[in-house]
Write a protein that holds these residues in place. Structure first.
Motif, short mmCIF file in Angstrom:
data_model
loop_
_atom_site.label_atom_id
_atom_site.label_comp_id
_atom_site.label_asym_id
_atom_site.label_seq_id
_atom_site.Cartn_x
_atom_site.Cartn_y
_atom_site.Cartn_z
N ALA A 22 11.77 12.19 -18.70
CA ALA A 22 12.84 11.19 -18.67
C ALA A 22 12.85 10.43 -17.35
N VAL A 23 12.66 11.14 -16.25
CA VAL A 23 12.65 10.48 -14.93
C VAL A 23 11.47 9.52 -14.83
N GLU A 24 10.31 9.94 -15.29
CA GLU A 24 9.14 9.05 -15.25
C GLU A 24 9.37 7.82 -16.13
N GLU A 25 9.96 8.02 -17.28
CA GLU A 25 10.23 6.90 -18.17
C GLU A 25 11.27 5.94 -17.58
N PHE A 26 12.25 6.50 -16.91
CA PHE A 26 13.31 5.66 -16.32
C PHE A 26 12.80 4.84 -15.14
N PHE A 27 12.08 5.49 -14.23
CA PHE A 27 11.62 4.81 -13.02
C PHE A 27 10.28 4.11 -13.19
N HIS A 28 9.55 4.38 -14.24
CA HIS A 28 8.25 3.75 -14.53
C HIS A 28 7.29 3.85 -13.34
N TYR A 29 7.16 5.05 -12.80
CA TYR A 29 6.27 5.24 -11.66
C TYR A 29 4.82 4.87 -11.99
N GLY A 30 4.37 5.17 -13.19
CA GLY A 30 3.00 4.86 -13.56
C GLY A 30 2.75 3.37 -13.61
N GLU A 31 3.65 2.65 -14.26
CA GLU A 31 3.51 1.19 -14.33
C GLU A 31 3.68 0.56 -12.95
N GLY A 32 4.64 1.08 -12.18
CA GLY A 32 4.86 0.55 -10.83
C GLY A 32 3.66 0.74 -9.94
N TRP A 33 3.06 1.93 -10.03
CA TRP A 33 1.88 2.22 -9.22
C TRP A 33 0.74 1.28 -9.59
N GLN A 34 0.47 1.10 -10.88
CA GLN A 34 -0.63 0.24 -11.30
C GLN A 34 -0.37 -1.21 -10.92
N PHE A 35 0.87 -1.66 -11.06
CA PHE A 35 1.22 -3.03 -10.70
C PHE A 35 1.06 -3.27 -9.21
N LEU A 36 1.64 -2.39 -8.40
CA LEU A 36 1.54 -2.56 -6.95
C LEU A 36 0.11 -2.43 -6.46
N SER A 79 0.82 -1.20 0.00
CA SER A 79 0.00 0.00 0.00
C SER A 79 0.86 1.26 0.00
N SER A 80 1.88 1.29 0.84
CA SER A 80 2.73 2.49 0.91
C SER A 80 3.54 2.68 -0.36
N ARG A 81 4.06 1.61 -0.95
CA ARG A 81 4.83 1.74 -2.19
C ARG A 81 3.94 2.15 -3.36
N ALA A 82 2.72 1.64 -3.38
CA ALA A 82 1.79 2.04 -4.45
C ALA A 82 1.46 3.53 -4.32
N LYS A 83 1.25 4.01 -3.12
CA LYS A 83 0.95 5.43 -2.91
C LYS A 83 2.15 6.30 -3.28
N TYR A 84 3.35 5.87 -2.93
CA TYR A 84 4.57 6.60 -3.28
C TYR A 84 4.72 6.70 -4.79
N SER A 85 4.55 5.59 -5.49
CA SER A 85 4.67 5.59 -6.95
C SER A 85 3.58 6.44 -7.59
N GLN A 86 2.37 6.37 -7.06
CA GLN A 86 1.27 7.17 -7.60
C GLN A 86 1.55 8.67 -7.45
N THR A 87 2.05 9.06 -6.29
CA THR A 87 2.35 10.47 -6.04
C THR A 87 3.40 10.99 -7.02
N TRP A 88 4.48 10.24 -7.19
CA TRP A 88 5.52 10.68 -8.11
C TRP A 88 5.05 10.65 -9.55
N TYR A 89 4.25 9.67 -9.91
CA TYR A 89 3.71 9.60 -11.27
C TYR A 89 2.87 10.84 -11.57
N TYR A 90 1.98 11.19 -10.66
CA TYR A 90 1.13 12.37 -10.88
C TYR A 90 1.94 13.66 -10.93
#
Length: 147
Positions: free
Chosen positions: A101-115, A44-55
């Motif tokens: 570039a940072v979003e593409e490198f870290f894949h925050y959007g995909e990580g958030w959806q996966f988690l 839950s916490s990692r998904a929220k972290y990834s979602q925040t950075w993605y947005y």
């Protein structure tokens, strides 16, 4: 004044209380709290972290992508203002490029959806198995069938 608690700690407390009222022995309850609940909270916490950075990164890219063409199209005669505008446009375009570039490198959007999907699977699919005690009965049945 009442201390403000985060949603993750509130969720963990509620789930811990639910585990406590189950008809499980102490070892099974401890197992659920130390492994299942701990993993669920982490997801839950990692998904929220990834979602925040993605947005954040996507909003910077979208808003900057809209503003830059408007800044480029301005025709200003004052040389000082025009020079400032050129540097502003350059800086904003770099910020947009870096955020993309940072979003593409870290894949925050995909990580958030996966988690988030794993988190929902654990809550919706695995939680009833654990909480109605059939999980532990299933383990015992598997032991009997494997003999």
């Amino acid at each position: 004044m009442k201390k403000k608690t985060s949603s993750s700690s509130r969720f963990k407390q509620e789930m811990s209380e639910m585990i406590d009222i189950l008809e499980l022995n102490d070892v099974q309850k401890r197992f659920m709290k130390s492994r299942w609940l701990d993993q669920l909270t982490w997801l839950s916490s990692r998904a929220k972290y990834s979602q925040t950075w993605y947005y954040r990164l996507r909003m910077m890219t979208i808003v900057g992508g809209v503003i830059i063409p408007a800044l480029v199209s301005l025709n200003i005669n004052d040389s000082k203002l025009r020079e400032s505008l050129v540097w502003l446009t350059f800086g904003l375009s770099q910020a947009v490029a870096i955020s993309a570039a940072v979003e593409e490198f870290f894949h925050y959007g995909e990580g958030w959806q996966f988690l988030h999907s794993i988190h929902q699977y654990v809550i919706l699919a695995q939680n009833p198995i654990y909480l109605n005690r059939s999980y532990f009965a299933f383990i015992e049945q598997e032991k009997v069938l494997s003999i």
